[in-house]
Design a protein around this motif. Structure first.
Motif, mmCIF file in Angstrom:
data_model
loop_
_atom_site.group_PDB
_atom_site.id
_atom_site.type_symbol
_atom_site.label_atom_id
_atom_site.label_comp_id
_atom_site.label_asym_id
_atom_site.label_seq_id
_atom_site.Cartn_x
_atom_site.Cartn_y
_atom_site.Cartn_z
ATOM 1 N N ALA A 1 0.811 -1.219 0.000
ATOM 2 C CA ALA A 1 0.000 0.000 0.000
ATOM 3 C C ALA A 1 0.848 1.275 0.000
ATOM 4 O O ALA A 1 0.383 2.342 -0.412
ATOM 5 C CB ALA A 1 -0.925 0.001 1.215
ATOM 6 N N ASP A 2 2.106 1.159 0.450
ATOM 7 C CA ASP A 2 2.980 2.341 0.531
ATOM 8 C C ASP A 2 3.854 2.513 -0.704
ATOM 9 O O ASP A 2 4.606 3.489 -0.790
ATOM 10 C CB ASP A 2 3.891 2.234 1.764
ATOM 11 N N PHE A 3 3.770 1.581 -1.633
ATOM 12 C CA PHE A 3 4.735 1.548 -2.733
ATOM 13 C C PHE A 3 4.730 2.812 -3.586
ATOM 14 O O PHE A 3 5.776 3.427 -3.821
ATOM 15 C CB PHE A 3 4.490 0.314 -3.609
ATOM 16 N N VAL A 4 3.562 3.227 -4.056
ATOM 17 C CA VAL A 4 3.482 4.362 -4.981
ATOM 18 C C VAL A 4 3.998 5.640 -4.329
ATOM 19 O O VAL A 4 4.790 6.391 -4.924
ATOM 20 C CB VAL A 4 2.033 4.560 -5.479
ATOM 21 N N GLU A 5 3.573 5.888 -3.102
ATOM 22 C CA GLU A 5 3.999 7.099 -2.398
ATOM 23 C C GLU A 5 5.515 7.128 -2.213
ATOM 24 O O GLU A 5 6.176 8.150 -2.469
ATOM 25 C CB GLU A 5 3.310 7.180 -1.035
ATOM 26 N N GLN A 6 6.080 5.997 -1.783
ATOM 27 C CA GLN A 6 7.517 5.938 -1.534
ATOM 28 C C GLN A 6 8.314 6.013 -2.843
ATOM 29 O O GLN A 6 9.406 6.589 -2.879
ATOM 30 C CB GLN A 6 7.880 4.667 -0.769
ATOM 31 N N MET A 7 7.758 5.467 -3.907
ATOM 32 C CA MET A 7 8.405 5.564 -5.213
ATOM 33 C C MET A 7 8.494 7.029 -5.649
ATOM 34 O O MET A 7 9.550 7.497 -6.106
ATOM 35 C CB MET A 7 7.629 4.749 -6.249
ATOM 36 N N ASP A 8 7.414 7.759 -5.502
ATOM 37 C CA ASP A 8 7.397 9.173 -5.873
ATOM 38 C C ASP A 8 8.420 9.968 -5.052
ATOM 39 O O ASP A 8 9.130 10.834 -5.588
ATOM 40 C CB ASP A 8 6.002 9.764 -5.659
ATOM 41 N N LEU A 9 8.491 9.684 -3.772
ATOM 42 C CA LEU A 9 9.445 10.382 -2.909
ATOM 43 C C LEU A 9 10.883 10.078 -3.295
ATOM 44 O O LEU A 9 11.741 10.967 -3.318
ATOM 45 C CB LEU A 9 9.196 9.996 -1.447
ATOM 46 N N ALA A 10 11.167 8.814 -3.600
ATOM 47 C CA ALA A 10 12.529 8.416 -3.980
ATOM 48 C C ALA A 10 12.954 9.084 -5.273
ATOM 49 O O ALA A 10 14.074 9.591 -5.394
ATOM 50 C CB ALA A 10 12.618 6.897 -4.110
ATOM 51 N N VAL A 11 12.056 9.103 -6.271
ATOM 52 C CA VAL A 11 12.361 9.731 -7.568
ATOM 53 C C VAL A 11 12.598 11.224 -7.389
ATOM 54 O O VAL A 11 13.542 11.800 -7.952
ATOM 55 C CB VAL A 11 11.224 9.476 -8.575
ATOM 56 N N SER A 12 11.745 11.870 -6.591
ATOM 57 C CA SER A 12 11.869 13.299 -6.355
ATOM 58 C C SER A 12 13.188 13.637 -5.676
ATOM 59 O O SER A 12 13.899 14.577 -6.068
ATOM 60 C CB SER A 12 10.698 13.796 -5.502
ATOM 61 N N GLU A 13 13.545 12.864 -4.647
ATOM 62 C CA GLU A 13 14.784 13.122 -3.920
ATOM 63 C C GLU A 13 16.005 12.836 -4.789
ATOM 64 O O GLU A 13 16.993 13.583 -4.751
ATOM 65 C CB GLU A 13 14.839 12.266 -2.655
ATOM 66 N N ALA A 14 15.950 11.792 -5.590
ATOM 67 C CA ALA A 14 17.063 11.458 -6.488
ATOM 68 C C ALA A 14 17.269 12.556 -7.520
ATOM 69 O O ALA A 14 18.401 12.949 -7.826
ATOM 70 C CB ALA A 14 16.806 10.126 -7.179
ATOM 71 N N THR A 15 16.167 13.072 -8.057
ATOM 72 C CA THR A 15 16.248 14.152 -9.042
ATOM 73 C C THR A 15 16.859 15.401 -8.426
ATOM 74 O O THR A 15 17.726 16.050 -9.020
ATOM 75 C CB THR A 15 14.850 14.482 -9.596
ATOM 76 N N SER A 16 16.426 15.725 -7.209
ATOM 77 C CA SER A 16 16.924 16.913 -6.524
ATOM 78 C C SER A 16 18.395 16.784 -6.161
ATOM 79 O O SER A 16 19.170 17.733 -6.309
ATOM 80 C CB SER A 16 16.092 17.163 -5.260
ATOM 81 N N ALA A 17 18.805 15.606 -5.693
ATOM 82 C CA ALA A 17 20.173 15.417 -5.192
ATOM 83 C C ALA A 17 21.188 15.176 -6.300
ATOM 84 O O ALA A 17 22.335 15.618 -6.207
ATOM 85 C CB ALA A 17 20.206 14.257 -4.201
ATOM 86 N N GLY B 1 20.272 15.105 -9.956
ATOM 87 C CA GLY B 1 19.878 15.482 -11.312
ATOM 88 C C GLY B 1 19.499 14.293 -12.146
ATOM 89 O O GLY B 1 19.443 14.363 -13.380
ATOM 90 N N ASP B 2 19.227 13.177 -11.511
ATOM 91 C CA ASP B 2 18.881 11.932 -12.200
ATOM 92 C C ASP B 2 17.856 11.201 -11.344
ATOM 93 O O ASP B 2 18.157 10.752 -10.243
ATOM 94 C CB ASP B 2 20.138 11.079 -12.401
ATOM 95 N N GLY B 3 16.628 11.081 -11.847
ATOM 96 C CA GLY B 3 15.559 10.461 -11.076
ATOM 97 C C GLY B 3 15.453 8.960 -11.236
ATOM 98 O O GLY B 3 14.511 8.346 -10.737
#
Length: 494
Positions: A174-190, A192-194
């Motif tokens: 149930a937490d997969f989609v939310e955590q995936m979005d957070l990981a991609v966002s943080e990777a992109t920010s840190a 420059g590659d999501g």
């Protein structure tokens, strides 16, 4: 290579310069405006200011560093760790400028700098992998299906990541989609590659890394393992060599896998292959760091090999002077990273002036640092003050020496992680070797340090009182003029 530039600062710059000096090689320091009076600047034969305090305008400026080489006549660049040490674009710039980087090729950095391409390279040699996706996740539904196949909990990781950024543990579907979005966002920010990928989450892992050395003639050896399982925020704080839980058979297998990982990208220089070890003592490839590691001193202590000297020799085109069978483990070494952080306040960085700074001494104690009493801890850079390393004939003696060394270390004016280091050394889980990367979460609470802090405050007050008494007595005779400092003689500064 008669002169090298060290593209770094602080303790690692000093550590590299000392080995270079022993080899008869001149050194060039680079420094930001915040580091004008730093110890590495004073120690070098020449020094060049490369910009304002922010690292983006100084230590991360490849163009300024190469320009400093041309200005001083340095033929090689040692990047240390951090900053540009794993930057393939910088490595390529150095090569195109006709200079020598004391490190691996740009191609090896590119392969191992991305966790997915690193996994692909390692898989060619059948190195064990944590079950997961072999490519970046692009389709959410496919990713969810794969996560179900792997089994929860799973770990979402940034392909270009490090330091725990872009990493999420997912306990249930149930937490997969939310955590995936957070990981991609943080990777992109840190980074420059999501790009992210999925792995099975190993719940009680040990973090074991293997030091490797490769020359330009096809020779690659490993210098055994380091156990780096005591961490905070996915970053290491205590390391030791050898590991307390590896058998000779497992050590050999992991060493061979590390050598093969290095061979998969034609690696040259010093590098580290990292593995996780699960509760069944099964090991899995994690990543490869294409540089010298912070914790390299513990390997030097148990092997007698100066890794910086070997890096320089390899960069000069020399063959390794030893073979795998020549290397032996002798004794035990432990490193505690001394950070300007407050372990009683979630290890938040602390800045200020080192009002008291007295390092421990004696048999089996090594301190790699870049500060002295009275210096300010700058806000712009990593808060590590020093690396405290102890060596003993066995693990017990190394631990006992570490406790003694921590007790002798005197730092006032800022909060440090020394008390936490002592807490680790005295904890039954560490002493017995029965711990994993969750040591801090399982065993540490800030209030455990309160008694230790009270004792340190009393000692600091006594030291301060003694200092003021000495200062008062020295004012009585003002006719004596202290001798001028001579550190600046026979050196250039730009």
């Amino acid at each position: 290579m008669e002169k090298i530039l060290i593209a770094n600062r602080g303790e690692i710059a000093l550590r590299i310069m000392r080995s270079a000096r022993e080899m008869g090689i001149k050194t060039v320091a680079v420094f930001s405006e915040a580091d004008r009076n730093a110890l590495h600047v004073r120690y070098a034969d020449e020094a060049v200011c490369i910009g304002p305090a922010p690292s983006s305008q100084s230590y991360l400026s490849g163009e300024k560093i190469i320009e400093a080489c041309f200005k001083t006549g340095a033929q090689g660049i040692h990047p240390g760790y951090g900053f540009l040490s794993e930057n393939a674009a910088f490595a390529r710039m150095v090569k195109e400028a006709g200079l020598t980087l004391i490190g691996p090729s740009p191609e090896a950095m590119e392969i191992m700098g991305n966790k997915l391409s690193a996994k692909a390279a390692a898989m060619k040699y059948n190195i064990p992998m944590v079950p997961g996706t072999e490519e970046a996740v692009t389709d959410l539904q496919i990713a969810q299906n794969r996560a179900q196949e792997i089994g929860f909990p799973i770990l979402i990781k940034a392909a270009a990541g490090g330091g725990g950024k872009g990493m999420r543990i997912v306990e249930k579907p149930a937490d997969f989609v939310e955590q995936m979005d957070l990981a991609v966002s943080e990777a992109t920010s840190a980074f420059g590659d999501g790009s992210v990928f999925i792995e099975r989450y190993v719940s009680s892992p040990r973090h074991i890394e293997i030091q490797v050395l490769g020359d330009n003639h096809g020779n690659i050896v490993h210098l055994f393992e380091r156990d780096c399982s005591v961490q905070r925020r996915h970053q290491k704080v205590v390391e030791e060599a050898p590991s307390s839980i590896l058998s000779e058979e497992l050590r050999q297998k992991m060493g061979e896998s590390a050598v093969n990982a290095a061979r998969s990208c034609n690696y040259t220089g010093a590098g580290t292959v990292e593995f996780i070890l699960d509760e069944n003592l099964d090991f899995f490839f994690l990543e490869m760091n294409t540089r010298l590691q912070v914790e390299h001193p513990v390997t030097e202590m148990i092997t007698g090999i100066d890794l910086v000297k070997e890096q320089i020799k390899i960069a000069r085109g020399e063959k390794l002077s030893f073979k795998q069978e020549d290397l032996k483990i002798r004794g035990h070494a432990i490193e505690v990273r001394v950070y300007a952080e407050d372990p009683a306040n979630n290890f938040l960085p602390d800045i200020g002036r080192l009002q008291t700074y007295i390092t421990p001494k004696g048999p089996g104690v090594r301190v790699d640092d870049g500060f002295e009493q009275g210096m300010e801890i700058p806000i712009y850079y990593d808060p590590m003050i020093a690396k405290l390393v102890t060596y003993g004939k066995d693990r017990t003696e190394a631990i006992e020496r570490m406790i003694r060394a921590i007790d002798e270390y005197r730092i006032t004016g800022i909060q440090t992680t020394l008390a936490f280091g002592k807490f680790v050394m005295q904890h039954e889980a560490f002493i017995s070797g029965k711990f994993d990367t969750h040591f801090v979460g399982k065993y540490f609470l800030p209030e455990y340090l309160s008694t230790e802090n009270e004792e340190e405050a009393m000692i600091a007050a006594l030291i301060g009182a003694e200092f003021m008494m000495q200062k008062s007595s020295s004012i009585i005779n003002t006719d004596q003029t202290p001798a001028a400092s001579s550190w600046h003689k026979n050196r250039k500064s730009y």
